[in-house]
Motif scaffolding. Structure first.
Motif, PDB file in Angstrom:
ATOM      1  N   GLN A   2       0.667  -1.277  -0.134  1.00  0.00           N
ATOM      2  CA  GLN A   2      -0.027  -0.108  -0.101  1.00  0.00           C
ATOM      3  C   GLN A   2       1.056   1.346  -0.176  1.00  0.00           C
ATOM      4  O   GLN A   2       2.159   0.994   0.194  1.00  0.00           O
ATOM      5  N   ASP A   3       0.443   2.404  -0.048  1.00  0.00           N
ATOM      6  CA  ASP A   3       0.985   3.697  -0.226  1.00  0.00           C
ATOM      7  C   ASP A   3       1.397   4.107   1.197  1.00  0.00           C
ATOM      8  O   ASP A   3       2.473   4.789   1.198  1.00  0.00           O
ATOM      9  N   ILE A   4       0.723   3.561   2.124  1.00  0.00           N
ATOM     10  CA  ILE A   4       1.162   3.735   3.840  1.00  0.00           C
ATOM     11  C   ILE A   4       1.188   2.314   4.298  1.00  0.00           C
ATOM     12  O   ILE A   4       0.599   1.643   3.838  1.00  0.00           O
ATOM     13  N   SER A   5       2.252   2.311   4.925  1.00  0.00           N
ATOM     14  CA  SER A   5       2.705   1.078   5.554  1.00  0.00           C
ATOM     15  C   SER A   5       1.688   0.917   6.787  1.00  0.00           C
ATOM     16  O   SER A   5       1.815   1.524   7.765  1.00  0.00           O
ATOM     17  N   VAL A   6       1.108  -0.215   6.790  1.00  0.00           N
ATOM     18  CA  VAL A   6      -0.035  -0.505   7.726  1.00  0.00           C
ATOM     19  C   VAL A   6       0.619  -1.653   8.461  1.00  0.00           C
ATOM     20  O   VAL A   6       0.601  -1.858   9.769  1.00  0.00           O
ATOM     21  N   THR A   7       0.799  -2.765   7.936  1.00  0.00           N
ATOM     22  CA  THR A   7       1.407  -4.051   8.608  1.00  0.00           C
ATOM     23  C   THR A   7       2.774  -4.265   8.417  1.00  0.00           C
ATOM     24  O   THR A   7       3.504  -3.478   7.592  1.00  0.00           O
ATOM     25  N   ILE A   8       3.149  -5.188   8.834  1.00  0.00           N
ATOM     26  CA  ILE A   8       4.666  -5.862   8.999  1.00  0.00           C
ATOM     27  C   ILE A   8       4.916  -6.317   7.545  1.00  0.00           C
ATOM     28  O   ILE A   8       6.220  -5.551   7.138  1.00  0.00           O
ATOM     29  N   LYS A   9       4.095  -6.861   6.713  1.00  0.00           N
ATOM     30  CA  LYS A   9       4.610  -7.121   5.418  1.00  0.00           C
ATOM     31  C   LYS A   9       4.552  -5.915   4.644  1.00  0.00           C
ATOM     32  O   LYS A   9       5.383  -5.689   3.714  1.00  0.00           O
ATOM     33  N   ASP A  10       3.803  -4.744   4.977  1.00  0.00           N
ATOM     34  CA  ASP A  10       3.660  -3.585   4.044  1.00  0.00           C
ATOM     35  C   ASP A  10       5.160  -2.974   4.198  1.00  0.00           C
ATOM     36  O   ASP A  10       5.779  -2.671   3.193  1.00  0.00           O
ATOM     37  N   VAL A  30      11.621  -7.534   9.632  1.00  0.00           N
ATOM     38  CA  VAL A  30      10.655  -6.655   9.954  1.00  0.00           C
ATOM     39  C   VAL A  30       9.776  -7.263  11.074  1.00  0.00           C
ATOM     40  O   VAL A  30       9.305  -8.383  10.978  1.00  0.00           O
ATOM     41  N   SER A  31       9.850  -6.765  12.328  1.00  0.00           N
ATOM     42  CA  SER A  31       8.781  -7.296  13.517  1.00  0.00           C
ATOM     43  C   SER A  31       8.362  -6.047  14.047  1.00  0.00           C
ATOM     44  O   SER A  31       8.907  -5.135  14.022  1.00  0.00           O
ATOM     45  N   GLU A  32       7.337  -6.500  14.967  1.00  0.00           N
ATOM     46  CA  GLU A  32       6.826  -5.486  15.830  1.00  0.00           C
ATOM     47  C   GLU A  32       6.935  -5.799  17.462  1.00  0.00           C
ATOM     48  O   GLU A  32       6.749  -7.081  17.754  1.00  0.00           O
ATOM     49  N   ILE A  33       7.891  -5.215  18.050  1.00  0.00           N
ATOM     50  CA  ILE A  33       8.389  -5.479  19.334  1.00  0.00           C
ATOM     51  C   ILE A  33       7.941  -4.066  20.341  1.00  0.00           C
ATOM     52  O   ILE A  33       8.183  -3.140  20.210  1.00  0.00           O
ATOM     53  N   ASN A  34       6.772  -4.494  21.126  1.00  0.00           N
ATOM     54  CA  ASN A  34       6.288  -3.527  22.218  1.00  0.00           C
ATOM     55  C   ASN A  34       5.820  -2.369  21.528  1.00  0.00           C
ATOM     56  O   ASN A  34       6.133  -0.945  21.809  1.00  0.00           O
ATOM     57  N   ASN A  35       4.962  -2.589  20.563  1.00  0.00           N
ATOM     58  CA  ASN A  35       4.297  -1.552  19.638  1.00  0.00           C
ATOM     59  C   ASN A  35       5.479  -0.856  18.828  1.00  0.00           C
ATOM     60  O   ASN A  35       5.090   0.448  18.616  1.00  0.00           O
ATOM     61  N   LYS A  36       6.443  -1.140  18.732  1.00  0.00           N
ATOM     62  CA  LYS A  36       7.419  -0.622  17.873  1.00  0.00           C
ATOM     63  C   LYS A  36       7.722  -1.323  16.760  1.00  0.00           C
ATOM     64  O   LYS A  36       8.110  -2.588  16.837  1.00  0.00           O
ATOM     65  N   ILE A  37       7.967  -0.691  15.606  1.00  0.00           N
ATOM     66  CA  ILE A  37       8.346  -1.458  14.162  1.00  0.00           C
ATOM     67  C   ILE A  37       9.889  -1.586  14.239  1.00  0.00           C
ATOM     68  O   ILE A  37      10.760  -0.348  14.208  1.00  0.00           O
TER      69      ILE A  37
END
Length: 211
Positions: A2-10, A30-37
């Motif tokens: 997408q034009d804006i990154s929303v998910t880890i895959k984005d 890319v991972s999400e750790i403690n609400n941080k990308i």
């Protein structure tokens, strides 16, 4: 993507499609750790092996590039990945009509290809059970007796240590054997970690004998 990154895959797709003038990391996680990308990078060293040395210029360029796509509330951190250097030692019996050295060479080439960094990604698990099955089917191999995997961390190798169970009495200041029985024959990897055989010619040892 997408034009804006929303998910880890984005985020992953945005980075791997990033124009080369911003930098070209070899491996991206890319991972999400403690609400941080958390974006993890590994490069390629001068000797063709994995490197944790990521230039600050590349990091700054990537931050600038991602800023055009990320959600306004997303906090993004970019950091080097971890490398777990491995060594393999394999014991096999060989058919009496086969050359021991040629069979050993075939096994070593297979293991090197199986662990080739170009075939794996950050965070990817390695299934040793599949490797064992393939080794058993190599021409000339009569029986796979044992396969041992070591985490090597001596000088000139990565200092990162595996978080898996190890066989304590095998620990030295250079390496330790990974307990494959405890993990059902799987090398588990964290999202920011990648396995590598840094020096295949010395880190893959094949012991052959006739039965």
């Amino acid at each position: 993507s997408q034009d804006i990154s929303v998910t880890i895959k984005d985020y992953y797709n945005i980075i791997i499609l990033m124009p080369s003038e911003f930098g070209s990391p070899l491996k991206v996680g890319v991972s999400e750790i403690n609400n941080k990308i958390v974006i993890t990078l590994l490069g390629l060293g001068y000797d063709g092996t994995l490197s944790q040395n990521i230039s600050q210029i590349m990091i700054d360029n990537m931050i600038e590039y991602i800023s055009e796509y990320k959600m306004i509330n997303d906090y993004v951190e970019i950091r080097p990945g971890k490398i777990i250097n491995l060594g393999f030692e394999i014991d096999v019996t060989v058919d009496n009509n086969q050359d021991l050295s040629e069979v050993a060479k075939s096994i070593a080439l297979y293991v090197g290809d199986y662990m080739d960094i170009n075939s794996h990604q950050l965070g990817e698990e390695i299934y040793i059970s599949k490797m064992k099955s393939e080794i058993g089917s190599i021409s000339g191999v009569k029986n796979l007796i044992d396969l041992r995997v070591y985490n090597i961390y001596k000088s000139d190798y990565s200092s990162n240590h595996t978080r898996q169970s190890v066989i304590g009495n095998t620990r030295t200041n250079e390496r330790v054997e990974i307990d494959l029985k405890a993990s059902d024959g799987v090398l588990f990897s964290d999202d920011d970690t990648m396995f590598e055989i840094k020096k295949p010619k010395v880190d893959i040892i094949i012991n052959t004998k006739y039965k």
